[in-house]
Structure formats: C-alpha cells, structure tokens
Design a protein around this motif. Structure first.
Motif, PDB file in Angstrom:
ATOM      1  N   LEU B 169      37.588  74.622  24.312  1.00  0.00           N
ATOM      2  CA  LEU B 169      38.593  73.846  25.073  1.00  0.00           C
ATOM      3  C   LEU B 169      39.546  74.602  25.651  1.00  0.00           C
ATOM      4  CD1 LEU B 169      40.439  71.457  26.149  1.00  0.00           C
ATOM      5  CD2 LEU B 169      41.276  71.529  23.719  1.00  0.00           C
ATOM      6  N   GLY B 170      40.051  75.584  24.809  1.00  0.00           N
ATOM      7  CA  GLY B 170      41.214  76.566  25.106  1.00  0.00           C
ATOM      8  C   GLY B 170      40.943  77.567  26.164  1.00  0.00           C
ATOM      9  N   VAL B 171      39.446  77.930  26.298  1.00  0.00           N
ATOM     10  CA  VAL B 171      39.389  79.015  27.272  1.00  0.00           C
ATOM     11  C   VAL B 171      39.565  78.519  28.734  1.00  0.00           C
ATOM     12  CG1 VAL B 171      37.650  80.441  28.293  1.00  0.00           C
ATOM     13  CG2 VAL B 171      37.681  80.254  25.721  1.00  0.00           C
ATOM     14  N   PRO B 172      39.220  77.371  29.251  1.00  0.00           N
ATOM     15  CA  PRO B 172      39.593  76.935  30.483  1.00  0.00           C
ATOM     16  C   PRO B 172      40.948  76.387  30.366  1.00  0.00           C
ATOM     17  CG  PRO B 172      38.056  75.283  29.475  1.00  0.00           C
ATOM     18  CD  PRO B 172      38.081  76.440  28.458  1.00  0.00           C
ATOM     19  N   VAL B 173      41.583  75.870  29.710  1.00  0.00           N
ATOM     20  CA  VAL B 173      42.620  75.016  29.516  1.00  0.00           C
ATOM     21  C   VAL B 173      43.719  76.028  29.572  1.00  0.00           C
ATOM     22  CG1 VAL B 173      44.153  73.678  27.886  1.00  0.00           C
ATOM     23  CG2 VAL B 173      41.881  72.584  28.479  1.00  0.00           C
ATOM     24  N   LEU B 174      43.724  77.008  29.066  1.00  0.00           N
ATOM     25  CA  LEU B 174      44.891  77.815  28.657  1.00  0.00           C
ATOM     26  C   LEU B 174      45.433  78.442  29.920  1.00  0.00           C
ATOM     27  CD1 LEU B 174      44.321  79.104  25.071  1.00  0.00           C
ATOM     28  CD2 LEU B 174      46.073  77.367  26.091  1.00  0.00           C
ATOM     29  N   ARG B 175      44.484  78.462  31.073  1.00  0.00           N
ATOM     30  CA  ARG B 175      44.907  78.889  32.318  1.00  0.00           C
ATOM     31  C   ARG B 175      45.996  78.327  32.865  1.00  0.00           C
ATOM     32  NH1 ARG B 175      40.594  82.196  34.593  1.00  0.00           N
ATOM     33  NH2 ARG B 175      39.082  82.069  33.196  1.00  0.00           N
ATOM     34  N   VAL B 176      46.333  76.946  32.425  1.00  0.00           N
ATOM     35  CA  VAL B 176      47.418  76.283  33.083  1.00  0.00           C
ATOM     36  C   VAL B 176      48.503  76.062  32.064  1.00  0.00           C
ATOM     37  CG1 VAL B 176      45.773  74.848  34.415  1.00  0.00           C
ATOM     38  CG2 VAL B 176      46.236  73.946  32.308  1.00  0.00           C
ATOM     39  N   LYS B 177      49.448  76.019  32.547  1.00  0.00           N
ATOM     40  CA  LYS B 177      50.757  75.751  31.630  1.00  0.00           C
ATOM     41  C   LYS B 177      51.833  74.661  31.621  1.00  0.00           C
ATOM     42  CE  LYS B 177      51.413  80.633  31.654  1.00  0.00           C
ATOM     43  NZ  LYS B 177      52.289  81.920  32.681  1.00  0.00           N
ATOM     44  N   GLY B 178      52.179  74.307  30.536  1.00  0.00           N
ATOM     45  CA  GLY B 178      53.338  73.326  30.767  1.00  0.00           C
ATOM     46  C   GLY B 178      52.946  71.916  30.949  1.00  0.00           C
ATOM     47  N   VAL B 184      45.582  68.167  31.172  1.00  0.00           N
ATOM     48  CA  VAL B 184      44.244  68.576  30.821  1.00  0.00           C
ATOM     49  C   VAL B 184      43.981  68.286  29.466  1.00  0.00           C
ATOM     50  CG1 VAL B 184      42.738  70.789  30.996  1.00  0.00           C
ATOM     51  CG2 VAL B 184      44.626  70.548  32.689  1.00  0.00           C
ATOM     52  N   THR B 185      44.714  68.496  28.384  1.00  0.00           N
ATOM     53  CA  THR B 185      44.352  68.101  27.361  1.00  0.00           C
ATOM     54  C   THR B 185      44.007  66.775  27.101  1.00  0.00           C
ATOM     55  OG1 THR B 185      46.497  68.263  26.424  1.00  0.00           O
ATOM     56  CG2 THR B 185      45.261  70.148  26.150  1.00  0.00           C
ATOM     57  N   LEU B 186      45.071  65.901  27.817  1.00  0.00           N
ATOM     58  CA  LEU B 186      44.748  64.435  27.709  1.00  0.00           C
ATOM     59  C   LEU B 186      43.176  64.101  28.387  1.00  0.00           C
ATOM     60  CD1 LEU B 186      47.610  62.063  28.973  1.00  0.00           C
ATOM     61  CD2 LEU B 186      45.244  61.719  29.631  1.00  0.00           C
ATOM     62  N   GLY B 187      43.048  64.776  29.216  1.00  0.00           N
ATOM     63  CA  GLY B 187      41.565  64.519  29.896  1.00  0.00           C
ATOM     64  C   GLY B 187      40.624  64.925  28.948  1.00  0.00           C
ATOM     65  N   PHE B 188      40.677  66.033  28.504  1.00  0.00           N
ATOM     66  CA  PHE B 188      39.879  66.500  27.388  1.00  0.00           C
ATOM     67  C   PHE B 188      39.499  65.664  26.114  1.00  0.00           C
ATOM     68  CE2 PHE B 188      39.196  68.460  23.092  1.00  0.00           C
ATOM     69  CZ  PHE B 188      37.861  69.025  23.440  1.00  0.00           C
ATOM     70  N   GLY B 189      40.759  65.068  25.564  1.00  0.00           N
ATOM     71  CA  GLY B 189      40.601  63.945  24.721  1.00  0.00           C
ATOM     72  C   GLY B 189      39.743  62.815  25.043  1.00  0.00           C
ATOM     73  N   GLU B 190      40.124  62.271  26.383  1.00  0.00           N
ATOM     74  CA  GLU B 190      39.325  61.188  26.890  1.00  0.00           C
ATOM     75  C   GLU B 190      37.823  61.363  27.268  1.00  0.00           C
ATOM     76  OE1 GLU B 190      40.715  57.653  27.449  1.00  0.00           O
ATOM     77  OE2 GLU B 190      41.468  58.700  25.919  1.00  0.00           O
ATOM     78  N   ILE B 191      37.567  62.565  27.589  1.00  0.00           N
ATOM     79  CA  ILE B 191      36.140  63.045  27.956  1.00  0.00           C
ATOM     80  C   ILE B 191      35.406  62.929  26.586  1.00  0.00           C
ATOM     81  CG2 ILE B 191      34.745  64.994  28.556  1.00  0.00           C
ATOM     82  CD1 ILE B 191      36.911  65.464  30.748  1.00  0.00           C
ATOM     83  N   ILE B 192      36.107  63.499  25.625  1.00  0.00           N
ATOM     84  CA  ILE B 192      35.030  63.627  24.265  1.00  0.00           C
ATOM     85  C   ILE B 192      35.051  62.098  23.756  1.00  0.00           C
ATOM     86  CG2 ILE B 192      35.442  64.068  21.924  1.00  0.00           C
ATOM     87  CD1 ILE B 192      34.949  66.490  23.194  1.00  0.00           C
ATOM     88  N   ARG B 193      35.838  61.288  23.943  1.00  0.00           N
ATOM     89  CA  ARG B 193      35.793  59.897  23.401  1.00  0.00           C
ATOM     90  C   ARG B 193      34.457  59.184  24.450  1.00  0.00           C
ATOM     91  NH1 ARG B 193      37.554  55.136  24.898  1.00  0.00           N
ATOM     92  NH2 ARG B 193      39.043  55.872  26.399  1.00  0.00           N
ATOM     93  N   ILE B 194      34.567  59.445  25.892  1.00  0.00           N
ATOM     94  CA  ILE B 194      33.849  58.864  26.548  1.00  0.00           C
ATOM     95  C   ILE B 194      32.283  59.412  26.451  1.00  0.00           C
ATOM     96  CG2 ILE B 194      33.134  58.447  29.105  1.00  0.00           C
ATOM     97  CD1 ILE B 194      36.482  58.376  29.549  1.00  0.00           C
ATOM     98  N   ALA B 282      45.793  79.337  17.653  1.00  0.00           N
ATOM     99  CA  ALA B 282      46.657  78.105  17.380  1.00  0.00           C
ATOM    100  C   ALA B 282      45.847  76.853  17.599  1.00  0.00           C
ATOM    101  CB  ALA B 282      47.803  77.983  18.231  1.00  0.00           C
ATOM    102  N   PHE B 283      44.782  76.677  18.677  1.00  0.00           N
ATOM    103  CA  PHE B 283      44.156  75.707  19.033  1.00  0.00           C
ATOM    104  C   PHE B 283      42.949  75.561  17.946  1.00  0.00           C
ATOM    105  CE2 PHE B 283      43.996  73.359  22.905  1.00  0.00           C
ATOM    106  CZ  PHE B 283      45.228  73.721  23.578  1.00  0.00           C
ATOM    107  N   ALA B 284      42.389  76.694  17.507  1.00  0.00           N
ATOM    108  CA  ALA B 284      41.395  76.697  16.533  1.00  0.00           C
ATOM    109  C   ALA B 284      41.770  76.214  15.052  1.00  0.00           C
ATOM    110  CB  ALA B 284      40.721  77.750  16.493  1.00  0.00           C
ATOM    111  N   VAL B 285      42.845  76.858  14.692  1.00  0.00           N
ATOM    112  CA  VAL B 285      43.365  76.489  13.419  1.00  0.00           C
ATOM    113  C   VAL B 285      43.763  75.029  13.260  1.00  0.00           C
ATOM    114  CG1 VAL B 285      45.065  77.077  11.697  1.00  0.00           C
ATOM    115  CG2 VAL B 285      43.955  78.890  12.726  1.00  0.00           C
ATOM    116  N   GLY B 286      44.632  74.647  14.368  1.00  0.00           N
ATOM    117  CA  GLY B 286      45.075  73.373  14.412  1.00  0.00           C
ATOM    118  C   GLY B 286      43.921  72.148  14.505  1.00  0.00           C
TER     119      GLY B 286
END
Ligand SMILES: Nc1ncnc2c1ncn2[C@@H]1O[C@H](COP(=O)(O)OP(=O)(O)O)[C@@H](O)[C@H]1O
Ligand SMILES: [Mg+2]
Lengths: 259, 430
Positions: B169-178, B184-194, B282-286
């Motif tokens: 998730l981090g690799v594409p997502v960390l290109r964007v900030k703030g 994007v992470t919100l979208g990721f959460g929903e995509i996984i659930r769907i 940080a993403f991986a450990v968390g």
C-alpha cells in the motif's frame, strides 16, 4: 585542489532563471562565501548541490564524481551537509535527539536488533548519545540538551542546525545565512565557530551570508550572484573593490565600512 | 491539594500503600460485588494509578503484571459476568495493540491513515480462510480447515501478511502527502473491505458477505481455546510484546527517523534519512500489530465477515490515538481502553438503563436516541473538543530525559580513573 566543482549550472522555474550558467570551484579546506541580494539564487544553488532541486542543466562534481541526480539523503551520504535559511529543526524532539538524527547513517541498529534490544544496539546508542553531547559542547549548546528544540532562542537554533549537520560527518558543509537574526555578540561567536570548525574538523565550508563583516573576516574566496548570474568572484579585497558588486549589492561606502 | 500531591510524589512508601490499598479494595469489591461493572473498571484503573507513581519501570511492570495476570481474572471469576468481563478486557487489549500500531503511523511518523482497519481485516481473513473449509475452494493442496494448533503460527503469518500489505500500500500511496494521503488510505481501507465482500466469485475465496463461520479455535497441548478468559491471556502476551517493541523503537534510530520525518521532511532527508524507506517501515510495523490481532479476533469470534471492518472502525482507532495523545504510548493505551470501554460498557449499560426506564414508563427515550446509536456523535464531540482544547491528548507524548552523567565523555573519565589508579600504585610501591 577543488573538492566541489560546478560547471554551467542552470536552474529554471518556468520562465524564471534562478541560476544561469554558474561555474564555481571550491578549494578543499577553504571557506567560500556566496553573496548577493535577496532573490539572487543563492539558496537555489545550495538546493541543487544538495539534491533538493534537480538542475535544468549543468554539472556538479564532488571530488570529481558527479552528484547530479542523487536524492538529498544520498548527497548527505557522499559527505555534503547543510543548514537551512528558514530554520528546519525537528521542533518537538529534544536538542540531543536532533543531533542524533544527524548520525542516522552512521548507526546500524535494524528493526529486529532494536526490538530485541541487542547489546550492540544499546552500546551504539549510548555512544551516539555521547557523541551528540560532544557536538553540542562544541557549538556551545550542551546546557540545552534535554530541551525541546523549538523552545530554543533563535541564535541557539541556528547553532543547533550546525551541530546537527556536523553529526552527519560531512566533508563539505553548506551554511545558508547562519548569522541571520543573530545579535552582534552571537555573530562574533559564530564567526569564531565557523573558523574553528574548518581548522579542527577537516571541513570545507561554503556559506551564504549577508553580514559582510563576517564574510570578509573569514572567507578566502567570495562568489557574487545577482539575478541568477555570477557577476564576480575573488578574494575579499577583490570583491570589496569590484564596481559591479558595489553597484548590485554592497552599495557605495561598502569599500570602506564593509558592513 | 497541590502540597498533598507533592508529598505523595516524594514518598515512595506512601505511594506503595495507596496503590496497594487501592488494588486490595477494588479487588475485593469486584470479588464480592460480581455484577458491578464499576468495580471491574476501578480495578482496571489501578494500572493508571500505577503509571503515575514514581516506582521504577521494573516495579511498575511487576505490579501491573500481577494485577493483569492474577488479580483481575481471579476477582472477576466468581460470578456469571466473568466471561463478559474477560470479553471486554480481551477487546480492550486487541484495540490497544491496534491503536499502538496506528500511533506509529500517525503519531510518530505523522502520516494520516484513515484505512487502518484494513490490516486488521487482512489478519482476520488470513486465519479465517485457512482455519475453515474455505481454503479447500482454491488451494491445490492440503486439507482445510487447518487444526487449531496452526493458530500460533498464524499469529506470525498474520503479522507478516499485514506488514507486506502495509508496504504494498505504501509504495503508491506515499507519493502523495497530507490530506491526499488521508484520502488515499481511506480508499484503500474501503477497497480491502469491498474486495473481501466480493471475492466469492469467480473463485470463492472469502465467501463474500456471508462471511466465514466456525473458525477453528486455537489449540495448545490438547486444550481448545474457546472462552474469553482464555483469549484474554493470548491477547495479554501479544500486547506486552507489542508494548515492548514500540517502546524500544520509539527511542531508537528508527523512532527518531520517524519523528524527524514527521517534524520536517526536507531536513530529515538532509540528515541522510531515506524518506520512502522510513515511511514504509512505519506502515509495515504499524500494520503488523493489527495483523496479529486480526488473527486473534477471527479465532475469538469464530466468525469473520466484512461488516467488522468498516470505515467507522478505522475512525474509532484514530479517535483512540487522538484522545490518548498522538505519539504517546501510555496515552494511546489509555485512549484505546477508554474508547473501547465507552463503546462496550458505558454506552450499552446506559442504553439498558434507559430501556428499563422506558419500560417502566418513567421516561420515553426514542430508539433513535439510544446511547448505543450515538457512538458516532460522541466520537465527533470528543474529536472536536480535543482538537480545540487539548490537541496533545490525555497523556501527551513525552521526550526522553537524558542523564548528564551518561553523556559526559567516557574517555576522559576512564583516563582520569586510570591515572588515579596509577598514582595509587605508585604510592603502594614506594
Ligand atoms: N521552488 C521554487 N519555485 C519557483 N521559484 C523559486 C523556487 N525556489 C526559488 N525560486 C525563485 O528563485 C529565485 C531565487 O531564489 P533564492 O535562491 O531563494 O534566492 P536567494 O537565496 O539568493 O535569496 C527567486 O526569485 C525565487 O522566487
Ligand atoms: Mg536564500
């Protein structure tokens, strides 16, 4: 011997040419100053050398090896450290930790060895703390070591930036307006510090500074930028008496008062 | 009052007496008054009291350990509410571990993640799929469900899978900030659930909205783990491991790099920190903490379906972190405990009580206003109040305090010592 060589360096932001065909040689072990009016492109020049900006064209060589295209953290690994004109400390952590962050590349504790708290990680951390404290002593900030960096007075923050940069063990140190906002006493301390660092730490120093007293006192070589172009370079005496520089930056009378 | 507090702070024996008395009193009140949720919560709060004492860390851990391992289960074990207490305590533990994971991402590294529950889901489904017959649908080899003994291995697999997805998730997502990162992470959460909701065709992997039922209970030495009081101990062990890991990372090279990135990315890079690597770590450990707890959750519920992993869950975990104090490990533990107990105990109790009242015709609270349904409203209020009045949270993050003796140049000291010894020898010889 030239440690840092810049050839034909150009940076454009859209239509704005912030640096135009800059050539420069920085001698190993020297103190070189880059001066010029606000907006001349001095910080942009530093940003290109440290990999924050990619040059539009031109070469940057460190010990005859090109560092163009490297990421900022790679440039740091190669041995160039810097401070920032607009102070960029890690405000919410302690002064000591700020310096320890600078040692990042010299520490080897990985994820698992840290979680397992292996003896070698403990030892390394302990040594890092000591080393950081030593650096704070060196710049005269040891009494603040446990304090939050953002709580320091302005002048101390600038010095902390220097200590933090030194922690990366650089060969070349770039200082962006290190005396900005300092009072005369602090400035004279800083002048001494910069001079000593070069003598004692085997450093080459490039500094951007508006305080002409400081610049004239410690630099062996001065480069003058105006509107992104190099308009002059030479010894302090050359620069003080250079017509172009007086017109563009120093103003009349600088030749005599130099302040 | 201030003087009193100060006096107590100075006197360790007094502290010991107070903490000891408190634990004994709450222990017996829970032991005797079985139905009292209050007594249960008070005994649990002894840990908070313990936190504020000036005992050494070792003593704190020891006393805390006795309370959690022996006293709490023992005191609660006397009545019919036993399992429900242990259920609450288990869930508190699960949420604390997740909140500590999110705290690394949001609190330490400063990356706002609104889809954090996805990693919990990944852990839960990892065990759920292989500990039910579900895996037979697509696995070319092996017999499923795997036995409950595999659970212990799956804790590590869940940890690993979540960490892996954290990185992916981090690799594409960390290109964007703030703000963009949050979206994007919100979208990721929903995509996984769907995805979990729809991955029942063409090959039935997750059984879609029906969920996975009868997940194998964990088994150790022939004993099946079926009850909350058993899961309680599993969670306790994982949680203690997680707390130790977080504490060590927090004040290490890695933790400092996270904080440096949070405080100023450009300066962090200039110090030689690899931005992407640090954020991915940080993403991986968390995520890995959530993955482990996801496995436990699946085993405890014996049932996994997508409805457990909604956006509200992600928000809940975030509220825990903000309420407790971003970046503060003790704070986040407290925040997670408070929010979980608020959700599970206080709101349900209030609802029951109001229902009683309306049954007896005292007052009539419309169903829509029942406290259990006000969860989102209450979270919203908490968030606003804290953002306005206490942005650093209940127990704000503290910086380490270094000891000057530890920092002074060792070489000089050692040299001085050697010299002293040498002169002494001279004296002896002469
Ligand atoms: N990231 C950027 N984008 C656009 N313009 C920039 C950027 N950075 C600097 N500039 C412009 O480049 C010029 C030189 O700026 P700078 O190097 O900061 O000057 P100096 O440090 O000499 O005062 C200024 O006109 C500034 O506005
Ligand atoms: Mg500038």
């Amino acid at each position: 011997m030239s440690i840092l060589t810049v050839k034909n360096l150009t940076k454009q932001f859209g239509g704005l040419v912030a640096n135009s065909n800059i050539d420069m040689e920085v001698q190993k072990g020297s103190i070189t100053a880059v001066i010029g009016p606000n907006g001349a492109g001095k910080t942009t020049f530093f940003n290109m050398v440290t990999g924050v900006y990619q040059p539009t064209s031109g070469e940057i060589l460190l010990n005859n090896e090109s560092i163009v295209g490297l990421k900022p953290h790679q440039v740091t690994k190669k041995g160039i450290a810097r401070t920032f004109q607009n102070i960029r400390l890690f405000g919410a952590i302690t002064v000591l930790e700020n310096v320890m962050v600078g040692m990042h590349n010299h520490l080897h504790g990985g994820l698992f060895s840290t979680i397992l708290n292996l003896p070698r990680v403990r030892k390394e951390e302990k040594e890092a703390r000591r080393e950081a404290y030593r650096l704070l002593e060196y710049v005269g900030l040891e009494s603040f070591y446990n304090e939050e960096a953002s709580s320091l007075p302005y002048g101390a923050q600038r010095k902390l930036e220097i200590a933090r940069a030194l922690a990366t063990k650089p060969k070349v140190l770039l200082l962006d307006e290190p005396a900005a906002g300092m009072n005369p006493k602090e400035t004279s301390e800083l002048t001494k510090l910069i001079y000593n660092m070069r003598e004692e730490l085997d450093l080459t120093i490039v500094l951007i500074e508006h305080d002409m007293k400081l610049v004239m006192e410690i630099s062996e070589h001065i480069v003058v930028l105006d509107h992104g172009e190099k308009i002059a370079e030479g010894t302090p005496d050359d620069i003080r008496n250079n017509e172009k520089v007086i017109e563009a930056y120093l103003g009349k009378g600088a030749a005599t008062t130099a302040s | 009052m201030k003087n009193l507090l100060y006096a107590i702070q100075q006197n360790k024996r007094l502290q010991a007496i107070i903490v000891g008395l408190y634990i004994v009193v709450t222990f017996f009140s829970l032991y005797l008054a079985q139905k009292s949720v209050v007594a249960f919560l008070l005994l649990l709060s002894s840990l908070l009291l313990l936190y504020f004492t000036t005992f050494s860390n070792r003593v704190k851990w020891l006393i805390g350990g006795v309370v959690m391992v022996v006293l709490l289960p023992l005191a609660a074990s006397q009545g019919e509410a036993y399992q429900s207490y242990m259920e609450v305590a288990t869930l508190v533990g699960i949420y604390i571990a997740m909140a500590l994971g999110l705290n690394i991402v949001v609190g330490m590294a400063g990356l706002l993640d609104l889809g954090f529950v996805a990693f919990f889901a990944l852990g839960a489904y990892t065990y759920g799929i292989f500990a039910t017959g579900q895996a037979n649908n697509f696995m070319p080899f092996g017999h499923y469900p795997l036995s409950g003994e595999s659970f212990w291995v799956f804790i590590f697999i869940g940890c690993f899978v979540a960490a892996l997805f954290g990185i992916l998730l981090g690799v594409p997502v960390l290109r964007v900030k703030g703000d963009y990162l949050a979206i994007v992470t919100l979208g990721f959460g929903e995509i996984i659930r769907i995805i979990f909701n729809n991955l029942d065709k063409p090959v039935n992997i997750t059984n879609g909205a029906m969920g996975l039922a009868s997940v194998q209970p964990p088994r150790l030495f022939g004993i099946d783990f079926m009850y909350p009081n058993q899961f309680y101990y599993i969670v306790l062990v994982i949680l203690v491991t997680v707390i130790f890991a977080v504490r060590r990372l927090e004040f290490s090279k890695i933790g400092r790099a996270w904080k440096a990135v949070r405080e100023n990315e450009i300066a962090a890079q200039a110090m030689g920190i690899h931005l992407v690597k640090t954020k991915l770590m940080a993403f991986a450990v968390g995520a890995s903490f959530s993955g482990m707890m996801g496995v436990v959750f699946a085993a405890k519920q014996t049932f996994v379906d997508p409805t457990s992993f909604t956006l509200l869950e992600s928000i809940t975990i975030l509220v825990m972190v903000i309420l407790g104090g971003m970046g503060s490990v003790p704070g986040v533990i407290l925040g997670a405990a408070l929010v979980t107990i608020l959700n599970l105990q206080v709101l349900t109790e209030l609802t029951n009580w109001l229902n009683q009242l309306s049954l007896n015709g005292v007052i009539n609270v419309p169903d829509a206003l029942s406290p259990a349904k006000m969860q989102r409203f209450i979270f919203g209020v908490i968030l606003i109040l804290f953002a306005l009045y206490r942005p650093q949270g209940l127990l704000p993050a503290k910086n380490p305090v270094f000891d000057e003796k530890d920092l002074k140049d060792a070489d000089k000291l050692i040299n001085a010592g050697v010299q002293k010894e040498a002169t002494q020898h001279v004296h002896l010889d002469s």
